[in-house]
Design a protein around this motif. Structure first.
Motif, PDB file in Angstrom:
ATOM      1  N   UNK A 227       0.833  -1.204   0.000  1.00  0.00           N
ATOM      2  CA  UNK A 227       0.000   0.000   0.000  1.00  0.00           C
ATOM      3  C   UNK A 227       0.866   1.251   0.000  1.00  0.00           C
ATOM      4  N   UNK A 228       1.928   1.263   0.797  1.00  0.00           N
ATOM      5  CA  UNK A 228       2.839   2.413   0.804  1.00  0.00           C
ATOM      6  C   UNK A 228       3.592   2.517  -0.515  1.00  0.00           C
ATOM      7  N   UNK A 229       3.940   1.367  -1.074  1.00  0.00           N
ATOM      8  CA  UNK A 229       4.672   1.375  -2.339  1.00  0.00           C
ATOM      9  C   UNK A 229       3.829   1.957  -3.451  1.00  0.00           C
ATOM     10  N   UNK A 230       2.583   1.514  -3.547  1.00  0.00           N
ATOM     11  CA  UNK A 230       1.733   1.936  -4.654  1.00  0.00           C
ATOM     12  C   UNK A 230       1.402   3.419  -4.555  1.00  0.00           C
ATOM     13  N   UNK A 231       1.420   3.965  -3.329  1.00  0.00           N
ATOM     14  CA  UNK A 231       1.164   5.392  -3.158  1.00  0.00           C
ATOM     15  C   UNK A 231       2.257   6.247  -3.789  1.00  0.00           C
ATOM     16  N   UNK A 232       3.445   5.677  -3.932  1.00  0.00           N
ATOM     17  CA  UNK A 232       4.582   6.458  -4.408  1.00  0.00           C
ATOM     18  C   UNK A 232       5.019   6.092  -5.825  1.00  0.00           C
ATOM     19  N   UNK A 233       4.252   5.266  -6.522  1.00  0.00           N
ATOM     20  CA  UNK A 233       4.570   4.923  -7.905  1.00  0.00           C
ATOM     21  C   UNK A 233       3.877   5.881  -8.862  1.00  0.00           C
ATOM     22  N   UNK A 234       4.396   5.972 -10.058  1.00  0.00           N
ATOM     23  CA  UNK A 234       3.796   6.807 -11.093  1.00  0.00           C
ATOM     24  C   UNK A 234       2.590   6.068 -11.662  1.00  0.00           C
ATOM     25  N   UNK A 235       1.414   6.533 -11.309  1.00  0.00           N
ATOM     26  CA  UNK A 235       0.181   5.837 -11.683  1.00  0.00           C
ATOM     27  C   UNK A 235      -0.662   6.700 -12.606  1.00  0.00           C
ATOM     28  N   UNK A 236      -0.040   7.250 -13.631  1.00  0.00           N
ATOM     29  CA  UNK A 236      -0.769   8.116 -14.555  1.00  0.00           C
ATOM     30  C   UNK A 236      -1.642   7.323 -15.515  1.00  0.00           C
ATOM     31  N   UNK A 237      -1.331   6.041 -15.714  1.00  0.00           N
ATOM     32  CA  UNK A 237      -2.118   5.234 -16.647  1.00  0.00           C
ATOM     33  C   UNK A 237      -3.419   4.790 -16.002  1.00  0.00           C
ATOM     34  N   UNK A 238      -4.381   4.420 -16.859  1.00  0.00           N
ATOM     35  CA  UNK A 238      -5.669   3.950 -16.355  1.00  0.00           C
ATOM     36  C   UNK A 238      -5.510   2.650 -15.576  1.00  0.00           C
ATOM     37  N   UNK A 239      -4.672   1.739 -16.068  1.00  0.00           N
ATOM     38  CA  UNK A 239      -4.447   0.477 -15.365  1.00  0.00           C
ATOM     39  C   UNK A 239      -3.808   0.724 -14.002  1.00  0.00           C
ATOM     40  N   UNK A 240      -2.899   1.688 -13.942  1.00  0.00           N
ATOM     41  CA  UNK A 240      -2.263   2.021 -12.671  1.00  0.00           C
ATOM     42  C   UNK A 240      -3.249   2.567 -11.661  1.00  0.00           C
ATOM     43  N   UNK A 241      -4.185   3.383 -12.119  1.00  0.00           N
ATOM     44  CA  UNK A 241      -5.204   3.920 -11.217  1.00  0.00           C
ATOM     45  C   UNK A 241      -6.107   2.805 -10.686  1.00  0.00           C
ATOM     46  N   UNK A 242      -6.474   1.863 -11.545  1.00  0.00           N
ATOM     47  CA  UNK A 242      -7.290   0.731 -11.095  1.00  0.00           C
ATOM     48  C   UNK A 242      -6.532  -0.127 -10.082  1.00  0.00           C
ATOM     49  N   UNK A 243      -5.232  -0.312 -10.323  1.00  0.00           N
ATOM     50  CA  UNK A 243      -4.414  -1.077  -9.388  1.00  0.00           C
ATOM     51  C   UNK A 243      -4.371  -0.386  -8.030  1.00  0.00           C
ATOM     52  N   UNK A 244      -4.208   0.924  -8.043  1.00  0.00           N
ATOM     53  CA  UNK A 244      -4.173   1.688  -6.793  1.00  0.00           C
ATOM     54  C   UNK A 244      -5.496   1.561  -6.036  1.00  0.00           C
ATOM     55  N   UNK A 245      -6.614   1.680  -6.745  1.00  0.00           N
ATOM     56  CA  UNK A 245      -7.919   1.567  -6.094  1.00  0.00           C
ATOM     57  C   UNK A 245      -8.128   0.179  -5.492  1.00  0.00           C
ATOM     58  N   UNK A 246      -7.660  -0.835  -6.202  1.00  0.00           N
ATOM     59  CA  UNK A 246      -7.833  -2.205  -5.715  1.00  0.00           C
ATOM     60  C   UNK A 246      -7.027  -2.438  -4.441  1.00  0.00           C
ATOM     61  N   UNK A 247      -5.781  -1.996  -4.435  1.00  0.00           N
ATOM     62  CA  UNK A 247      -4.933  -2.197  -3.256  1.00  0.00           C
ATOM     63  C   UNK A 247      -5.426  -1.363  -2.085  1.00  0.00           C
ATOM     64  N   UNK A 248      -5.855  -0.139  -2.350  1.00  0.00           N
ATOM     65  CA  UNK A 248      -6.364   0.693  -1.263  1.00  0.00           C
ATOM     66  C   UNK A 248      -7.645   0.113  -0.675  1.00  0.00           C
ATOM     67  N   UNK A 249      -8.478  -0.514  -1.510  1.00  0.00           N
ATOM     68  CA  UNK A 249      -9.688  -1.159  -1.003  1.00  0.00           C
ATOM     69  C   UNK A 249      -9.332  -2.327  -0.082  1.00  0.00           C
ATOM     70  N   UNK A 250      -8.336  -3.128  -0.468  1.00  0.00           N
ATOM     71  CA  UNK A 250      -7.878  -4.227   0.382  1.00  0.00           C
ATOM     72  C   UNK A 250      -7.295  -3.688   1.682  1.00  0.00           C
ATOM     73  N   UNK A 251      -6.521  -2.614   1.588  1.00  0.00           N
ATOM     74  CA  UNK A 251      -5.900  -2.023   2.772  1.00  0.00           C
ATOM     75  C   UNK A 251      -6.950  -1.445   3.713  1.00  0.00           C
ATOM     76  N   UNK A 252      -7.951  -0.804   3.158  1.00  0.00           N
ATOM     77  CA  UNK A 252      -8.999  -0.199   3.986  1.00  0.00           C
ATOM     78  C   UNK A 252      -9.811  -1.249   4.727  1.00  0.00           C
ATOM     79  N   UNK A 253     -10.049  -2.377   4.091  1.00  0.00           N
ATOM     80  CA  UNK A 253     -10.906  -3.390   4.686  1.00  0.00           C
ATOM     81  C   UNK A 253     -10.164  -4.350   5.593  1.00  0.00           C
ATOM     82  N   UNK A 254      -8.930  -4.723   5.229  1.00  0.00           N
ATOM     83  CA  UNK A 254      -8.233  -5.776   5.969  1.00  0.00           C
ATOM     84  C   UNK A 254      -6.903  -5.344   6.572  1.00  0.00           C
TER      85      UNK A 254
END
Length: 711
Positions: free
Chosen positions: A52-79
């Motif tokens: 979760x900390x790693x993905x916050x600091x990666x270059x996520x300008x692409x659409x796939x990167x944004x979806x990846x960030x949302x997915x990991x943040x959802x897992x982090x928020x819940x578990x």
């Protein structure tokens, strides 16, 4: 506006997912290689070991990167756990799907087979779930070595396996509903079972019961009638195909109200009643966090005995990070420990050993604050004839009235959930009133419960019934009894007898390591929280992934005729039965490759293998032995029990000279699998990328401009 076909050449979105996920390979498993994140604006660095900390600091300008960030943040928020597994499987399955596309496998077949294959695996691995009751008994008894489970699981001479410490059901493709299985008679003497012989063969997807017939001491009848024991209730898990957590059980939002797990038994020699050992088994290798968590469990256990409250409540835990002290100073302090300015610390010295009248505020203590629904529009300004003079008079009047209210009610401690006006803070300090801002809601609730104070939104709402009493303030003292002055900030403690609040004080002398220590602590806390919430755990050390590989291998090796015949029954997709059967083996192997890569990387990270090739060879060796055994579940349980799973102990860290048993969360792990696969399949099914906004010139000058059609 620009338009690009994502399926030109190879699938661009899957390539981006694979590239982003490759950055987290060293974060998989119990032994992680931490990474430094450098802030280019301040040149300050932070040490992280969380996806979760790693993905916050990666270059996520692409659409796939944004979806990846949302997915990991959802897992982090819940578990708060499982993010590294999710990130790795996203990369592994993205590569596997790309290979399927190169072999001209239809997208519909990939989506259908991988989804149903994962669903089948999730059902298959339920046999490796163990109830918390049984884990606590094993760990508290001190039998944490390779033979810990042996004496409990094979009481063939006295009890049926329905009452064993570990419940499991073995699945094998048979057609007969019952089958008599011979048992080695000598097993009644030494408590061991010969797992190399096929002990049980229940129907697929059912929990088998072992019933001892009358007059027969060496034979058990396996019934596939779906008998359910009280200790092995099968929980139905609903898999979400979306990233939203709506409709799911939000474990992170629930309070950990867990009842006594060892009720009705004799006094347990273990002070923490198994929860401390369970926490260690869920988070092996993190010694500092384990000591703190075990201390929290003991504190809450003692309070639960006197107040009949929950045994482990995550809402009663907060953290305070102290930079400048050695890590050996980390400890658990009853009450609320926080950092204040030296001026506020001077007030605490004045108030020390005095009973305080406390006020709780659930908003900001500022002039402009309005609670939700009454916040003024940020883009609207009122123009006055003399704004500076008028504003000054209004502000002075507000400060005086707020201070008068506090003095009239004799309040000398104010805990504020939000921000505090600096001018009001200075005036309160001058009058000997301590005001602390940015206090969490859980802390406010704890002090409200202990002191009788009732939170208010505005000071003008204050009345005598809202003010609590009995709290005390003091400078926080380290384990050697010394009060600490860390320069700009001073640690203080607000305490009260029997307050349901514990502060984990985290210390380190390395500034870049503080975030890492706090993340590791909360990960350990939430793993224990979710294990108690699920009331069961998985066998760890790669047991679950190995059984998934074995199960997929069984599905792949089925004859094509049988696959065609059973396609509708197995995958529940009649209209896809014919095309799916043709590509079934290829897609299932792609699904299995994700878990195989996962196990290989974990073995390399934990130094159980010198290379991924050696690790893959070890995994293949275990798969072959499991297949030769005839009952993969029995083989995996045996290897876990002996500590030989995946070429070594069940965990990389020994405990008192014996192999430490490792366990995993059930729901967090399976949900991480589903989130990873859902993300990959979602990106797979996209066929175009449309970019809007003022990026035309940037795209025209980029090396990928030829891929876009500008509209």
């Amino acid at each position: 506006m620009a338009f690009r076909d994502v399926n030109a050449r190879r699938h661009i979105g899957l390539q981006q997912l694979s590239s982003l996920a490759s950055a987290g390979r060293t974060l998989v498993g119990p032994v992680k290689s931490c990474k430094f994140i450098v802030d280019e604006s301040t040149n300050q660095s932070t040490l992280i070991c969380s996806a979760a900390r790693l993905i916050e600091n990666l270059d996520l300008t692409s659409a796939a990167g944004q979806l990846l960030n949302e997915t990991i943040q959802a897992q982090n928020k819940e578990f708060k756990t499982g993010m590294s597994t999710l990130l790795f499987l996203v990369g592994a399955w993205s590569k596997a799907v790309l290979e399927c596309l190169e072999q001209n496998v239809p997208v519909s077949a990939i989506v259908s087979v991988m989804s149903e294959g994962l669903n089948s695996c999730c059902e298959r691995v339920q046999c490796l779930q163990i109830s918390i009751d049984n884990v606590n008994k094993e760990l508290c008894s001190g039998s944490v070595g390779p033979n810990a489970l042996k004496s409990k699981t094979c009481q063939t001479g006295r009890d049926s396996l329905l009452n064993a410490q570990i419940f499991f059901y073995f699945q094998k493709d048979i057609s007969a509903p019952e089958e008599a299985i011979p048992i080695n008679p000598s097993s009644n003497q030494d408590g061991d079972c010969n797992f190399n012989k096929c002990l049980v063969s229940p129907l697929v997807g059912e929990i088998a019961s072992l019933v001892k017939p009358a007059g027969d001491k060496s034979t058990y009848v396996v019934s596939g009638s779906g008998v359910t024991a009280s200790s092995c209730n099968k929980q139905k898990f609903v898999h979400s195909r979306y990233f939203s957590t709506l409709g799911r059980s939000n474990f992170s939002s629930q309070q950990g109200n867990f009842q006594e797990y060892l009720s009705g038994q004799s006094a347990d020699p273990c002070e923490c009643y198994g929860l401390g050992h369970l926490a260690t088994a869920l988070s092996p290798g993190n010694q500092t966090s384990m000591k703190l968590l075990q201390s929290i469990v003991v504190h809450q256990r003692k309070r639960a005995e006197s107040s009949r409250s929950s045994q482990f409540n995550i809402a009663e835990i907060v953290t305070c990070c102290l930079l400048g002290l050695p890590e050996s100073y980390s400890c658990v302090s009853p009450g609320f420990v926080t950092l204040v300015s030296p001026e506020q610390a001077a007030v605490i010295k004045y108030l020390e050993d005095k009973p305080l009248r406390i006020l709780l505020m659930d908003g900001d203590l500022t002039e402009q604050y309005r609670h939700l629904g009454f916040n003024r529009p940020s883009n609207v300004r009122t123009i006055l004839e003399h704004p500076s003079l008028q504003d000054g008079r209004v502000r002075e009047s507000w400060l005086s009235s707020m201070l008068d209210i506090l003095i009239n009610f004799e309040v000398n401690l104010v805990l504020v959930k939000g921000n505090v006006c600096e001018n009001l803070m200075a005036r309160c300090i001058a009058d000997g009133i301590l005001v602390i801002g940015s206090v969490t809601w859980d802390v406010l609730c704890a002090f409200g419960q202990a002191t009788g104070a009732q939170p208010v939104t505005y000071l003008t709402q204050l009345n005598p019934s809202c003010v609590g009493s009995g709290a005390q303030a003091e400078l926080w003292k380290a384990c050697d009894g010394r009060a600490m002055d860390l320069g700009e900030l001073v640690p203080v403690r607000i305490k009260m007898q029997e307050i349901p609040l514990l502060t984990a004080v985290l210390t380190t002398t390395v500034a870049s390591k503080m975030q890492l220590i706090e993340d590791q602590f909360w990960t350990s806390v939430y793993r224990l929280h979710h294990a108690l919430n699920d009331k069961k755990v998985f066998l760890g050390g790669g047991a679950v992934e190995l059984l998934c590989l074995s199960h997929v291998q069984t599905l792949v090796e089925r004859p094509l005729e049988a696959a065609n015949k059973n396609a509708v029954k197995e995958f529940r997709s009649p209209w896809l039965a014919a095309p799916v059967a043709e590509y079934k083996s290829v897609v299932l192997q792609a699904l299995a490759s994700g878990w195989k890569q996962y196990l290989s990387v974990v073995m390399c990270n934990t130094a159980k293998a010198a290379s991924e090739l050696e690790a893959c060879t070890s995994v293949d060796h275990h798969l072959k032995k499991a297949a030769d055994c005839g009952c993969p579940s029995a083989y995996i349980l045996q290897e876990f029990r002996r500590g030989n799973l995946l070429k070594g102990g069940s965990g990389p860290f020994p405990a008192h000279g014996e192999g430490l048993k490792v366990y995993n969360n059930v729901t967090a792990k399976t949900e991480a699998w589903w989130r990873a696969l859902n993300l990959v399949l979602l990106v797979l099914q996209t066929d175009a990328e449309i970019i809007t906004g003022p990026k035309r010139s940037q795209l025209l000058n980029s090396h990928v401009s030829s891929d876009f059609m500008f509209l």
